[in-house]
Design an enzyme around this catalytic site. Structure first.
Site, PDB file in Angstrom:
ATOM      1  CG  HIS A  20      17.174  49.093 -30.675  1.00 29.69           C
ATOM      2  ND1 HIS A  20      18.415  49.455 -31.132  1.00 29.69           N
ATOM      3  CD2 HIS A  20      17.254  47.777 -30.385  1.00 29.69           C
ATOM      4  CE1 HIS A  20      19.207  48.385 -31.127  1.00 29.69           C
ATOM      5  NE2 HIS A  20      18.516  47.349 -30.693  1.00 29.69           N
TER       6      HIS A  20
ATOM      7  N   GLY B 178      22.855  38.258 -20.623  1.00 27.57           N
ATOM      8  CA  GLY B 178      22.838  38.121 -19.168  1.00 27.57           C
ATOM      9  C   GLY B 178      24.181  37.625 -18.630  1.00 27.57           C
TER      10      GLY B 178
HETATM   11  O1  TXD Z   1      20.599  46.772 -27.727  1.00 36.09           O
HETATM   12  C1  TXD Z   1      19.660  46.050 -27.471  1.00 36.09           C
HETATM   13  N1  TXD Z   1      18.622  46.496 -26.790  1.00 36.09           N
HETATM   14  C2  TXD Z   1      19.695  44.635 -27.917  1.00 36.09           C
HETATM   15  C3  TXD Z   1      18.620  43.781 -27.513  1.00 36.09           C
HETATM   16  C4  TXD Z   1      20.782  44.148 -28.675  1.00 36.09           C
HETATM   17  C5  TXD Z   1      20.846  42.815 -28.969  1.00 36.09           C
HETATM   18  C6  TXD Z   1      19.836  41.850 -28.558  1.00 36.09           C
HETATM   19  N2  TXD Z   1      18.744  42.423 -27.866  1.00 36.09           N
HETATM   20  C7  TXD Z   1      17.663  41.587 -27.326  1.00 36.09           C
HETATM   21  O2  TXD Z   1      17.993  41.186 -26.001  1.00 36.09           O
HETATM   22  C8  TXD Z   1      17.384  40.287 -28.031  1.00 36.09           C
HETATM   23  O3  TXD Z   1      16.637  40.511 -29.197  1.00 36.09           O
HETATM   24  C9  TXD Z   1      16.614  39.544 -26.974  1.00 36.09           C
HETATM   25  O4  TXD Z   1      15.254  39.936 -26.978  1.00 36.09           O
HETATM   26  C10 TXD Z   1      17.281  39.990 -25.666  1.00 36.09           C
HETATM   27  C11 TXD Z   1      18.214  38.959 -25.050  1.00 36.09           C
HETATM   28  O5  TXD Z   1      19.214  38.599 -25.958  1.00 36.09           O
HETATM   29  P1  TXD Z   1      20.196  37.363 -25.650  1.00 36.09           P
HETATM   30  O6  TXD Z   1      21.146  37.275 -26.780  1.00 36.09           O
HETATM   31  O7  TXD Z   1      20.701  37.437 -24.260  1.00 36.09           O
HETATM   32  O8  TXD Z   1      19.133  36.144 -25.770  1.00 36.09           O
HETATM   33  P2  TXD Z   1      19.243  34.678 -25.151  1.00 36.09           P
HETATM   34  O9  TXD Z   1      20.656  34.219 -25.102  1.00 36.09           O
HETATM   35  O10 TXD Z   1      18.248  33.833 -25.874  1.00 36.09           O
HETATM   36  O11 TXD Z   1      18.774  34.875 -23.650  1.00 36.09           O
HETATM   37  C12 TXD Z   1      17.464  35.151 -23.315  1.00 36.09           C
HETATM   38  C13 TXD Z   1      17.180  34.422 -22.011  1.00 36.09           C
HETATM   39  C14 TXD Z   1      17.258  32.898 -22.124  1.00 36.09           C
HETATM   40  O12 TXD Z   1      18.213  32.378 -21.217  1.00 36.09           O
HETATM   41  C15 TXD Z   1      15.843  32.445 -21.755  1.00 36.09           C
HETATM   42  O13 TXD Z   1      15.817  31.234 -21.022  1.00 36.09           O
HETATM   43  C16 TXD Z   1      15.368  33.609 -20.918  1.00 36.09           C
HETATM   44  O14 TXD Z   1      15.854  34.753 -21.586  1.00 36.09           O
HETATM   45  N3  TXD Z   1      13.925  33.655 -20.763  1.00 36.09           N
HETATM   46  C17 TXD Z   1      13.344  34.087 -19.640  1.00 36.09           C
HETATM   47  N4  TXD Z   1      13.875  34.582 -18.528  1.00 36.09           N
HETATM   48  C18 TXD Z   1      13.022  34.917 -17.551  1.00 36.09           C
HETATM   49  N5  TXD Z   1      11.688  34.798 -17.665  1.00 36.09           N
HETATM   50  C19 TXD Z   1      11.132  34.323 -18.773  1.00 36.09           C
HETATM   51  N6  TXD Z   1       9.787  34.213 -18.882  1.00 36.09           N
HETATM   52  C20 TXD Z   1      11.977  33.950 -19.834  1.00 36.09           C
HETATM   53  N7  TXD Z   1      11.768  33.448 -21.062  1.00 36.09           N
HETATM   54  C21 TXD Z   1      12.960  33.273 -21.617  1.00 36.09           C
END
Ligand code: TXD
Length: 321
Positions: free
Chosen positions: A176, A15
């Protein structure tokens, strides 16, 4: 012309990079949503304070209130947990399905006309769930995986052949996950077949095949390779860049042909499932799926990948999602 409004759901690693890229490229105004208090506000503040240096003029706003995404043109979803070393993407199913359910309900309420790109894992299942809950037309709900998987494949080919990655075209189809399908037959360097270039390099067909097999395997395992090195999370620069390529094609109506997790209605022999295929991305989201003839081996690999996606989606349905 009014600037586009882009909502990012999930203010974690991916994000944050998304905000920075959108700002630097001035693609639109951003609302970054996260459930963690102050986190999205802090990230957007940090990035906007570079606006004088990076010379961008878009509004960036962090929020913990879904109401702020109201009227967004485009929504990119990264909410959910990432993998830890040793985990498969499928291990994230239950946790991330719960999160996706709330996200989908809120996007449906506040941004009913948006085009949506899902990034959260397990990708194919999360896109499926988002579409099911919102009921949005399938052309407006897509997933990012193939652009990244293909870029990884192209990177390995460029290194192996000692050529610019800009000239390498290589596509990965399918789900994926570990069953993804790198399409070797059409991999090329500015139109020249990669397999022939490898055979010339090694002057040995078997060795060329061995080298290609290793690149294919590395591509399939590339996400895990990065996780093993980072230890605390998964890849985030490259997934963000990949989603931005899709975003630009949509916002600028470029009609690029990008491997996209898209809903299939009989294409490639798949009906009623989301899976990675080449698609034309434009102002209407997925405007067309580009079909081409797969050989028997490729079709079997794709069928196997679709089977894995189906099993995961069925497991998700059994769990009540
Ligand atoms: O190519 C692809 N599609 C991907 C996908 C490649 C790499 C990683 N990919 C996946 O993206 C990874 O397995 C995760 O499922 C997501 C997000 O990865 P990221 O590295 O950004 O994870 P983070 O840093 O843990 O961020 C996730 C955020 C974190 O700030 C939480 O507080 C938030 O998600 N979060 C929420 N946001 C909104 N609403 C809810 N309910 C919520 N729960 C957690």
């Amino acid at each position: 012309m009014a600037r586009k409004k882009i909502a990012l759901i999930g203010g974690g690693q991916i994000g944050g990079v998304l905000v920075q890229l959108i700002a630097q490229k001035q693609l639109g105004d951003v609302v970054l949503f996260d459930i963690v208090e102050d986190l999205p506000q802090g990230k957007t503040l940090d990035i906007v304070e570079a606006s004088r240096v990076d010379l961008f003029d878009v509004n960036l706003r962090g929020t913990n209130d879904y109401k702020d995404i109201e009227g967004s043109d485009l929504v990119i979803i990264t909410a959910g947990l990432p993998r830890k070393p040793g985990m498969s993407r499928d291990d994230l199913l239950v946790t991330n399905a719960k999160i996706m359910k709330t996200v989908a309900e809120n996007v449906k309420q506040y941004a009913p006309n948006a085009i949506v790109i899902v990034i959260s894992n397990p990708l194919d299942a999360m896109v499926t769930l988002f579409q099911k809950i919102t009921g949005f037309p399938t052309n407006r709900v897509i997933g990012q995986a193939g652009v990244l998987d293909s870029s990884r494949f192209a990177t390995f080919i460029a290194w192996e052949l000692g050529v610019s990655v800009k000239d390498v075209n290589a596509m990965v189809m399918g789900g994926h996950g570990d069953t993804m399908v790198p399409i070797v037959r059409y991999a090329n360097v500015n139109g020249l077949p990669v397999m022939e270039l490898l055979e010339r390099k090694y002057n040995d067909k078997n060795k060329a095949k061995e080298v290609m097999d290793a690149m294919v395997n590395r591509t399939k395992m590339a996400g895990g390779e990065v996780i093993k090195l980072l230890k605390t999370g998964s890849a985030f620069y490259s997934p963000a860049s990949s989603a931005i390529a899709m975003t630009e094609s949509i916002l600028y109506d470029e009609k690029r042909v990008l491997p996209t997790c898209a809903y299939l209605n009989g294409e490639f022999g798949v009906k009623g499932f989301y899976v990675g295929v080449p698609a034309v991305l434009g102002a209407n989201g997925v405007e067309r799926i580009i079909e081409f003839k797969l050989d028997a081996e490729e079709q079997a690999a794709l069928d196997n990948s679709v089977k894995a996606v189906k099993e995961l989606v069925e497991a998700m349905t059994r769990l009540g999602f």
